[in-house]
Design a protein around this motif. Sequence first.
Motif, mmCIF file in Angstrom:
data_model
loop_
_atom_site.group_PDB
_atom_site.id
_atom_site.type_symbol
_atom_site.label_atom_id
_atom_site.label_comp_id
_atom_site.label_asym_id
_atom_site.label_seq_id
_atom_site.Cartn_x
_atom_site.Cartn_y
_atom_site.Cartn_z
ATOM 1 N N PRO A 9 42.322 14.354 6.080
ATOM 2 C CA PRO A 9 43.261 14.327 7.200
ATOM 3 C C PRO A 9 42.687 13.506 8.350
ATOM 4 C CG PRO A 9 42.175 16.455 7.084
ATOM 5 C CD PRO A 9 41.700 15.654 5.893
ATOM 6 N N TYR A 10 43.500 12.634 8.918
ATOM 7 C CA TYR A 10 43.103 11.822 10.061
ATOM 8 C C TYR A 10 44.176 11.887 11.124
ATOM 9 C CZ TYR A 10 38.833 9.455 8.714
ATOM 10 O OH TYR A 10 37.535 9.167 8.425
ATOM 11 N N SER A 11 43.776 11.545 12.324
ATOM 12 C CA SER A 11 44.710 11.495 13.445
ATOM 13 C C SER A 11 44.568 10.161 14.155
ATOM 14 C CB SER A 11 44.413 12.618 14.445
ATOM 15 O OG SER A 11 44.568 13.867 13.839
ATOM 16 N N ILE A 12 45.670 9.673 14.641
ATOM 17 C CA ILE A 12 45.694 8.474 15.457
ATOM 18 C C ILE A 12 46.445 8.836 16.735
ATOM 19 C CG2 ILE A 12 46.518 6.106 15.679
ATOM 20 C CD1 ILE A 12 46.572 5.955 12.631
ATOM 21 N N THR A 13 45.888 8.464 17.875
ATOM 22 C CA THR A 13 46.610 8.644 19.131
ATOM 23 C C THR A 13 46.906 7.267 19.709
ATOM 24 O OG1 THR A 13 44.591 8.808 20.446
ATOM 25 C CG2 THR A 13 45.539 10.869 19.637
ATOM 26 N N PHE A 14 48.064 7.136 20.300
ATOM 27 C CA PHE A 14 48.424 5.880 20.954
ATOM 28 C C PHE A 14 49.494 6.153 21.992
ATOM 29 C CE2 PHE A 14 50.943 6.327 17.149
ATOM 30 C CZ PHE A 14 52.235 5.995 17.531
ATOM 31 N N LYS A 15 49.565 5.277 22.971
ATOM 32 C CA LYS A 15 50.551 5.411 24.043
ATOM 33 C C LYS A 15 51.705 4.461 23.765
ATOM 34 C CE LYS A 15 49.394 6.326 28.260
ATOM 35 N NZ LYS A 15 48.814 6.245 29.597
ATOM 36 N N SER A 16 52.906 4.971 23.895
ATOM 37 C CA SER A 16 54.105 4.165 23.731
ATOM 38 C C SER A 16 55.192 4.804 24.588
ATOM 39 C CB SER A 16 54.503 4.076 22.255
ATOM 40 O OG SER A 16 55.563 3.157 22.086
ATOM 41 N N PHE A 17 56.410 4.879 24.098
ATOM 42 C CA PHE A 17 57.502 5.473 24.855
ATOM 43 C C PHE A 17 58.535 6.049 23.901
ATOM 44 C CE2 PHE A 17 58.271 0.978 24.277
ATOM 45 C CZ PHE A 17 59.570 0.936 23.816
ATOM 46 N N ILE A 18 59.442 6.820 24.456
ATOM 47 C CA ILE A 18 60.620 7.287 23.731
ATOM 48 C C ILE A 18 61.782 6.501 24.316
ATOM 49 C CG2 ILE A 18 62.236 9.199 23.425
ATOM 50 C CD1 ILE A 18 59.854 11.046 23.249
ATOM 51 N N THR A 19 62.528 5.876 23.457
ATOM 52 C CA THR A 19 63.641 5.051 23.909
ATOM 53 C C THR A 19 64.954 5.835 23.844
ATOM 54 O OG1 THR A 19 64.670 2.881 23.681
ATOM 55 C CG2 THR A 19 64.101 4.028 21.645
ATOM 56 N N GLY A 20 65.923 5.366 24.580
ATOM 57 C CA GLY A 20 67.254 5.965 24.537
ATOM 58 C C GLY A 20 67.474 7.100 25.505
ATOM 59 N N HIS A 21 66.562 7.302 26.455
ATOM 60 C CA HIS A 21 66.735 8.421 27.375
ATOM 61 C C HIS A 21 68.016 8.286 28.198
ATOM 62 C CE1 HIS A 21 65.840 11.862 29.763
ATOM 63 N NE2 HIS A 21 65.824 11.144 30.872
ATOM 64 N N HIS A 22 68.496 7.059 28.417
ATOM 65 C CA HIS A 22 69.742 6.856 29.167
ATOM 66 C C HIS A 22 70.924 7.550 28.481
ATOM 67 C CE1 HIS A 22 69.464 3.665 26.205
ATOM 68 N NE2 HIS A 22 70.768 3.541 26.253
ATOM 69 N N VAL A 23 70.842 7.730 27.167
ATOM 70 C CA VAL A 23 71.906 8.395 26.415
ATOM 71 C C VAL A 23 71.792 9.918 26.530
ATOM 72 C CG1 VAL A 23 72.886 8.732 24.105
ATOM 73 C CG2 VAL A 23 72.043 6.480 24.777
ATOM 74 N N TYR A 24 70.563 10.412 26.622
ATOM 75 C CA TYR A 24 70.320 11.859 26.569
ATOM 76 C C TYR A 24 69.911 12.469 27.903
ATOM 77 C CZ TYR A 24 70.294 10.493 21.717
ATOM 78 O OH TYR A 24 70.648 9.959 20.504
#
Length: 135
Positions: A9-24
């Motif tokens: 088992p391995y883990s990867i962490t990274f920074k990005s975003f969640i898109t579509g918040h304007h809809v929700y």
Amino acid sequence: MTRTSGHKPYSITFKSFITGHHVYKEVWSPVLGEDLTCLPEPENSHDKYAIKVLKNKTFVGHVPREISRYCCYALNSGGKIKATVCGRRENKRANVLEVPYNYLLKGPDKYLGKAECAIKDIVGEKRSSYEKYPS
């Protein structure tokens, strides 16, 4: 460094975003440190690799299309993704609200190893801020 059987088992962490918040945005307001669940959305007619983001079973956005293929591959191989709010929502592209997130992708190193370099290149993180470690 040599990898072994591919079942560790391995883990990867990274920074990005969640898109579509304007809809929700009417059903959810992001809170700093809040954890959300990510699941494949095979019924999505626009992207067969779509990953939906949920808060308590309520749909609140998508993993960005640029990385969804790699995340979907890992999820379908028994991995898991957790997304944690790490900033305020922002208007990164014309009329599209996005929420910055820290993603934690866990799964077999066999599959994460294939996704690791691609995700790193896409999100543009430097090696020093991009972590891969045994879970």
